[in-house]
Design an enzyme around this catalytic site. Structure first.
Site, PDB file in Angstrom:
ATOM      1  N   ASP A 183       0.855  -1.180   0.000  1.00  0.00           N
ATOM      2  CA  ASP A 183       0.000   0.000   0.000  1.00  0.00           C
ATOM      3  C   ASP A 183       0.892   1.231   0.000  1.00  0.00           C
ATOM      4  O   ASP A 183       2.085   1.160   0.300  1.00  0.00           O
ATOM      5  CB  ASP A 183      -0.872   0.033   1.261  1.00  0.00           C
TER       6      ASP A 183
ATOM      7  N   ASP B   1      -4.843  -3.282   5.153  1.00  0.00           N
ATOM      8  CA  ASP B   1      -5.357  -2.806   6.437  1.00  0.00           C
ATOM      9  C   ASP B   1      -6.874  -2.870   6.551  1.00  0.00           C
ATOM     10  O   ASP B   1      -7.424  -2.689   7.623  1.00  0.00           O
ATOM     11  CB  ASP B   1      -4.875  -1.366   6.713  1.00  0.00           C
TER      12      ASP B   1
ATOM     13  N   ASP C 268      -9.307  -6.507   2.457  1.00  0.00           N
ATOM     14  CA  ASP C 268      -7.945  -6.950   2.148  1.00  0.00           C
ATOM     15  C   ASP C 268      -7.691  -8.369   2.646  1.00  0.00           C
ATOM     16  O   ASP C 268      -6.691  -8.986   2.266  1.00  0.00           O
ATOM     17  CB  ASP C 268      -6.912  -6.017   2.793  1.00  0.00           C
TER      18      ASP C 268
END
Length: 912
Positions: A325, A673, A677
């Site tokens: 990310d 997070d 996901d």
């Protein structure tokens, strides 16, 4: 929807209020109800765990041999063998106990938390401190940490499979007060401990904690966990079984030769054959592996990487691709709004972090128009006042109206809170929303006052597909408004008007394109851009809401008035640039997978050197991914000369990317997070959740949790994983080479028709003095030079490959040859003639045997140093770089000296 009267009755029934419990009430209830924990199943008594150490096949053989020795009158041999067996059991027990305690300590670092209202303030507390009557604040991704009854629910859905077995999320609603009695698992207005919020938000009163919850009634389902062995442990177990069988065959041959051909006593021959088996099999190896892995996991935890399974620590060393990310991992996750575009005006926002001070400079057509607060010389620390806002209103009423609408939308379409603790401003909630609140406060608006004027009645939560969220508010005069914020493209798509001169005006294609262009310009400056829009609801829509207590996304998110854009920056973390360089040297590729704008991600990637200016790079958006076949995506990902950024993607896209990378036989570490996901985290070889911003669901799905959310901790963990694996190979090589040396020594004596150089007791003593302490010390050896410049290891690579076996066999033969040479020389030195029979008590045999015994241990101490590297000399690594190994060798040498020179031990070990 519950009425205010019903909610007040609910508060009264459970002894609480809308402000939550006071500190005194919390203390009293904690004393009454205890901690909010599930009482785990009873563990095995430690005495039973200790006796399990005696279940090993080789240990059983030793016990039988000791018993036979005692029966045959060999009290010394029998006693020493049992002493060694018990001592080995104690060491193994202590190692496993410490490893278990280490893992338990790490679990405490990721203990669940809960958001509550206490004394009217939102707090984050340890879930164990929840008490009945607490007001629980629930959001998407949260784990429910107690049973609680809802009094507010906004499109709330919960995954209750842990409780009910139902795989689909369950919609949660509020009901009238009469329907709250007789609580059971099927109630729609109750959320339960052990379940997860998959969508929406809400508030609830805690009605059951600990063993008084539904989960408490079936506690065994949530407390029993099965621990799988790692691939390495399984491989070593298979090796142990193979070598064990081989050793039993060798022992059988020795038994037959000694008893039937040489005519020795059966018990003596059995003891000797057993000692050879023990010499060949490293019986303490599994315990050594466990403790070495546990120590590695503890070292990782100190470096902000909390590994949940021991097996993950060895898999880390194989990582070939990191899918990361952007926000919070590569960047600081300290969002600050820097630019605003609204009402055909541009504004630069000054001030840093979440401290709501600074000033606003407004321009139009590139010319300064007005500065809110700039007349104060302390620009960055200036707190804008109502007077400053009034000056804007006096300058331009239309401009003030546009600012007011924009700031109202930013404040209301928001679930974060700004808090000031320990002289520091912090955000409770999403950092992006926190940055918007800081912006609103900087502009001089009071957030609480805005919320009082606009009571929130409904929320359509954000999801990664729509890329927007909406709140419905009701003003004091009974008017309803929808405020929406999200990705600019998403908001522009559902807007047909925009704010112009303080009034809604119809969007023309040119005007809409102007906002698209401004969005691109901001993104090119590495700004994350959010759009805000609103509209007033019609009487028909309000009437429908009063009937159904619900709004649909499709009905509300349309025909909006576009208010403007807010561009915020999240600067790169200082330590990440060096970590990226290290990862690239280690032949690890990095892909950014983000929901943000591709240009923003590329700007950050260039700053961190993730994208190389010389190499080709490409941005692939979620929309493009939908139109790319798996075969084409496979071609992109297999091109190691192409840098790719995946932008505006959904968690489903992330899962697809990970799946294809694994198909290409890459070892993938992926960060995440959010709730959605979880599939990608589970699919990855190493799923990495964020410790600070990650949801409870993502942490549960992950193998590893970053305590600091930083990308650099991933690279540090990979280095540690490589070190752990290398160290495992070191002590496996050390143990097997030494044991081979012992076997060669014994077999050489038989082949040459010599008296046995090592008795059963001496071989056991060698193993006790050499196998355990140096092996453990090798397990914590520092990283070798250049460890992060080598290519990732092949996960299918076997430790016991041909080169590895050849190397330890060669060393073992060399050890055996040297020991036998000194043994024969010592025999001749003291007057022995070839073919002369010697008893175990003969002084010549005692001298030669003691020399062989001491020399064998000394050579194995040297071998411990040699096992530290198969690439570098000790001068390169450093003799003193592993102080644990030096200590282990000193202890082993002292023990050897005592066994040879101490008269008490001489008697039992038959040394001199």
């Amino acid at each position: 929807m519950l009425s205010k009267e019903d909610i007040n009755k609910m508060f009264q029934e459970h002894g609480t209020s809308k402000k939550g419990l006071s500190g005194a009430e919390v203390a009293a209830r904690k004393k009454k109800f205890g901690h909010n924990t599930i009482i785990a199943k009873k563990k095995k008594p430690l005495i039973l765990v200790f006796f399990e150490e005696f279940k090993d096949l080789m240990v059983i053989i030793l016990i039988v041999a000791a018993a036979l020795a005692l029966i045959a009158g060999e009290a010394t041999d029998g006693t020493v063998i049992m002493f060694v067996v018990i001592l080995n059991a104690i060491i193994g027990f202590i190692q496993k106990y410490k490893a278990e305690k280490a893992i338990e300590a790490l679990r405490k670092l990721i203990a669940p938390h809960a958001r509550v209202l206490r004394n009217g303030k939102e707090e984050q507390i340890d879930a164990k401190d929840l008490v009945p009557g607490d007001i629980l604040i629930l959001g998407e991704g949260d784990s429910v940490t107690a049973d609680a009854i809802l009094f507010e629910a906004n499109e709330l859905e919960a995954q209750e499979s842990a409780l009910t077995g139902e795989s689909m999320p369950v919609r949660k609603l509020t009901h009238d007060i009469e329907e709250t009695k007789g609580l059971a698992a099927e109630k729609e207005n109750v959320v339960f401990m052990g379940t997860n919020i998959t969508h929406g938000s809400g508030k609830a009163i805690v009605i059951g904690t600990g063993m008084n919850t539904e989960m408490g009634k079936i506690a065994t389902l949530t407390t029993e966990t099965k621990k799988d062995k790692s691939p390495l442990e399984k491989e070593l177990f298979r090796i142990g079984v193979f070598v064990g069988k081989l050793s039993l065959i060798i022992s059988g041959i020795l038994l037959a030769v000694g008893y039937f051909i040489q005519g020795k006593a059966f018990v003596d021959t059995l003891l000797f054959a057993t000692s050879v088996a023990v010499a060949a099999v490293p019986e303490g190896l599994p315990a050594t592996i466990t403790i070495a892995l546990a120590i590695g996991v503890q070292r990782l935890a100190k470096k902000n990487a909390i590994v949940k399974q021991l097996s993950a620590s060895e898999t880390l060393g194989s990582t070939t691709v990191i899918c990361s990310d952007k926000t919070g991992t590569l960047t600081k996750n300290e969002m600050t709004v820097k630019e605003i575009y609204f009402n055909d005006h541009e504004a630069s926002v000054h001030g840093i972090g979440y401290k709501p001070t600074g000033y606003i400079n407004i321009q139009k057509a590139g010319k300064d128009l007005i500065s809110i607060g700039k007349e104060n010389r302390l620009y960055e620390d200036y707190e804008i006042t109502k007077q400053d806002l009034l000056s804007v209103k006096e300058t331009s009423k239309e401009l003030y109206t546009a600012i007011e609408h924009f700031m109202t939308g930013a404040a209301l379409c928001n679930n974060a809170s700004l808090i000031h603790e320990k002289k520091k401003w912090q955000v409770l909630g999403d950092p992006t929303e926190g940055a918007l609140l800081t912006m609103v406060t900087k502009c001089g608006f009071e957030i609480e006052k805005l919320k009082q004027n606009h009571e929130k009645v409904f929320e359509i939560t954000f999801d990664s597909t729509r890329k927007r969220m909406t709140v419905i508010t009701r003003t004091k005069d009974g008017r309803y408004y929808a405020y929406t914020k999200g990705a600019p493209d998403s908001i522009l798509e559902i807007s047909n008007r925009y704010m112009k001169n303080g009034e809604p005006a119809t969007f023309t294609p040119d005007e809409k394109e102007k906002f698209h262009t401004k969005n691109e310009e901001m993104a090119n400056r590495a700004l994350r851009v959010l759009a805000i829009a609103y509209r007033e609801l019609s009487p028909a829509e309000i009437e429908q809401f009063n009937k159904t207590n619900s709004f649909s996304k499709e009905d509300i998110e349309k025909e909006l008035v576009f208010l403007g854009l807010a561009g915020m920056i999240d600067p790169p973390r200082d330590e990440v640039k060096e970590a990226v360089l290290t990862a690239k040297k280690a032949h690890i590729r990095i892909y950014i997978i983000t929901g943000d704008h591709g240009l923003t991600a590329r700007a950050i990637a260039k700053q961190l050197n993730i994208i190389d200016e010389i190499r080709e790079n490409k941005i692939i958006t979620g929309v493009e991914l939908n139109n790319i076949s798996d075969q084409d995506l496979e071609k992109y990902l297999s091109n190691k000369e192409l840098d790719i950024i995946f932008a505006r993607v959904s968690p489903q896209h992330k899962l697809r990317i990970v799946t294809i990378l694994k198909k290409l036989e890459e070892i993938v570490a992926v960060t995440g997070d959010g709730v959605n996901d979880a599939p990608a985290l589970k699919k990855a070889d190493i799923g990495i959740a964020m410790g600070i911003t990650g949801t409870d669901v993502s942490k549960e799905a992950a193998n590893m949790i970053l305590a600091d959310d930083s990308f650099s901790s991933i690279v540090t963990a990979i280095k540690e994983g490589r070190t752990i694996y290398d160290n495992l190979k070191k002590f496996v090589f050390y143990v097997f080479s030494c044991n081979t040396g012992e076997v060669i020594t014994v077999f050489a004596a038989i082949m040459l028709g010599l008296p046995a150089p090592l008795t059963a007791v001496l071989i056991l003593s060698v193993n006790l003095g050499t196998d355990i302490l140096p092996a453990l010390a090798l397990g914590v050896d520092p990283s070798e030079p250049g460890i992060m410049e080598a290519k990732p290891r092949d996960p299918d690579e076997k430790i016991m490959n041909r080169d590895f076996v050849t190397r330890f066999a060669y060393i073992g033969i060399l050890i055996g040859a040297v020991v036998m040479g000194i043994y024969i020389l010592t025999l001749y030195r003291y007057g022995w003639s070839w073919g002369e029979a010697l008893t175990n008590t003969n002084i010549i045999h005692l001298k030669a045997s003691s020399s062989a015994f001491a020399l064998l241990i000394i050579i194995q101490m040297v071998q411990a140093f040699n096992a530290r590297s198969d690439k570098y000399s000790m001068f390169k690594i450093g003799f003193f770089s592993n102080k644990y190994l030096l200590g282990a060798i000193v202890i082993s040498v002292v023990m050897t000296f005592a066994m040879v020179e101490n008269s008490f031990l001489q008697h039992y070990l038959k040394t001199t």
